[in-house]
Enzyme design. Sequence first.
Site, mmCIF file in Angstrom:
data_model
loop_
_atom_site.group_PDB
_atom_site.id
_atom_site.type_symbol
_atom_site.label_atom_id
_atom_site.label_comp_id
_atom_site.label_asym_id
_atom_site.label_seq_id
_atom_site.Cartn_x
_atom_site.Cartn_y
_atom_site.Cartn_z
ATOM 1 C CG ASP A 133 33.110 -3.089 0.680
ATOM 2 O OD1 ASP A 133 33.302 -3.735 1.783
ATOM 3 O OD2 ASP A 133 34.207 -3.148 -0.155
ATOM 4 C CD GLU A 171 -2.582 -8.002 4.064
ATOM 5 O OE1 GLU A 171 -1.527 -8.142 3.924
ATOM 6 O OE2 GLU A 171 -3.544 -7.425 3.434
ATOM 7 C CD GLU A 184 -2.321 -0.674 5.574
ATOM 8 O OE1 GLU A 184 -1.560 -1.608 4.912
ATOM 9 O OE2 GLU A 184 -3.535 -0.469 4.940
ATOM 10 C CD GLU A 194 0.698 -3.207 0.991
ATOM 11 O OE1 GLU A 194 0.682 -2.403 0.318
ATOM 12 O OE2 GLU A 194 -0.392 -4.059 1.188
ATOM 13 C CG HIS A 217 7.288 -15.144 4.708
ATOM 14 N ND1 HIS A 217 7.458 -16.536 4.010
ATOM 15 C CD2 HIS A 217 8.079 -14.325 3.710
ATOM 16 C CE1 HIS A 217 8.345 -16.668 3.159
ATOM 17 N NE2 HIS A 217 8.601 -15.313 2.686
#
Length: 469
Positions: free
Chosen positions: A210, A265, A280, A291, A328
């Site tokens: 809820d 990255e 990014e 992130e 992932h």
Amino acid sequence: MAVDLTTTLAWTTASGDAATMLDELQPNILKAHARDHLSALFLQFGDKKHAGEAKGFLAALANQQMKSAKTQLQEISTFKAAGTGGTPYVGVGLTAAGYRALGVRQVPQDESFLRGMRDPATRQKLADPPRSTFDPGYHGEIHAVVLIGDATDGAMTARRNEVLALLPDSVTVLAEEAGLGRTNSRGEGIEHFGYVDGRSQPLFLAEDVDAEKNSTDGINVWDPSAPLSQVLVADVAAPDPAVHFGSYFVFRKLEQNVRRFKQAELDLADTLGLTGDDRERAGAMIIGRFEDGTPLTTQREDGAESPVSNNFTFDSDLAAGKCPFQAHIRKTNPRGSGGFEEPADERLHLMARRGVPYGERADDPNGDVPPAQRPSGGVGLLFMAFNSALGNQFEFTQATWADNPGFPKAPVKPGLDPVIGQGPRESSEYVPGWGGTTTVTAPPVPQAVTCKGGDYFFMPSLAFLRALA
């Protein structure tokens, strides 16, 4: 009335057998307990002639140091209403070897639990590194784990010392891990690569469902509710298994090479030709979220509301033009898009994750710092999760999803989970333009997470532990 395991539980109105179950269940299973500061003690009992001392220790823990799931939930309610803090969490788990060392005949019968994580068949199934490469404390036979956690270091340390004071000389501490929660600028929990962690969880309490529905962005697209049967198991060694329950517990020490991951990255951004703020997105393509937790499949840049959205699926991104198949979160929670099972069956593999980071570092995980200034070891995640069926939840997620280069079903071979996948890594396909169709082949993301220890445990009922006296 018997405990209904086929649905969620409304704990505030629970009565009869359900109320008894909550009074005898350990905390942290149905709902996460505060554990920003955590001590995990891994124990080995003495020989059979000292089994009584080990039993006495466990019974003393249950009687003097542990609280019930019901008390935990009441403390959370009181904190929300009046800001009054609760008491520390103490949890106890036994391995199959631990049950044998205690001389307990009625042992939980999950096949993976009986085999144990140290068994060669388990290592092969999970593609784990050799046990000899684990930290020294995990080389011997582990019999029990005791978890002590709290929001403050002082309260956790005081309770840890009380637990250690109860230890008889015949019980040996093989290893101790110290968890230390980390947060971003918004106060949300993050892991050492800098990403919001633990956002998407199966919810077993009707009140939590809820709250997710009414205080976030809803549950109309992705319903996080899960039946009690997905986390609770009858405690066969307890006085009354009809009302006494426990849960199978996975512990894995996962070391993170932050330097290697952050370099990966940058390398991926270069390979895909990403420039400016759009760089990014390379990290988000590895994780599946930015992130701050913003799902990549819903936005091309970060900046989500807090708490970040969990109300999404990959149905509008079936070609992976936004979030790669190998990301992932798409590998470990395909949200009905895996292609090999019906969505309802896919959901049964999800587990209640309760992990905590470990290790100290001087740099800001979310800061603009060159990879060379990031830690290459000594930090990571104490992965912890509760399951009702280890083979169908943790092991399935690791072996059949994360370690399987052919999952999910896709026009191209996705490859391993770039974060937790174990095994040979190959190149993968990415779509450089968010929502585009043109693909670029990129070298594999190097493995930056290494298992350094762990085992399978059963977290029994408090009634079982007290009965050991």
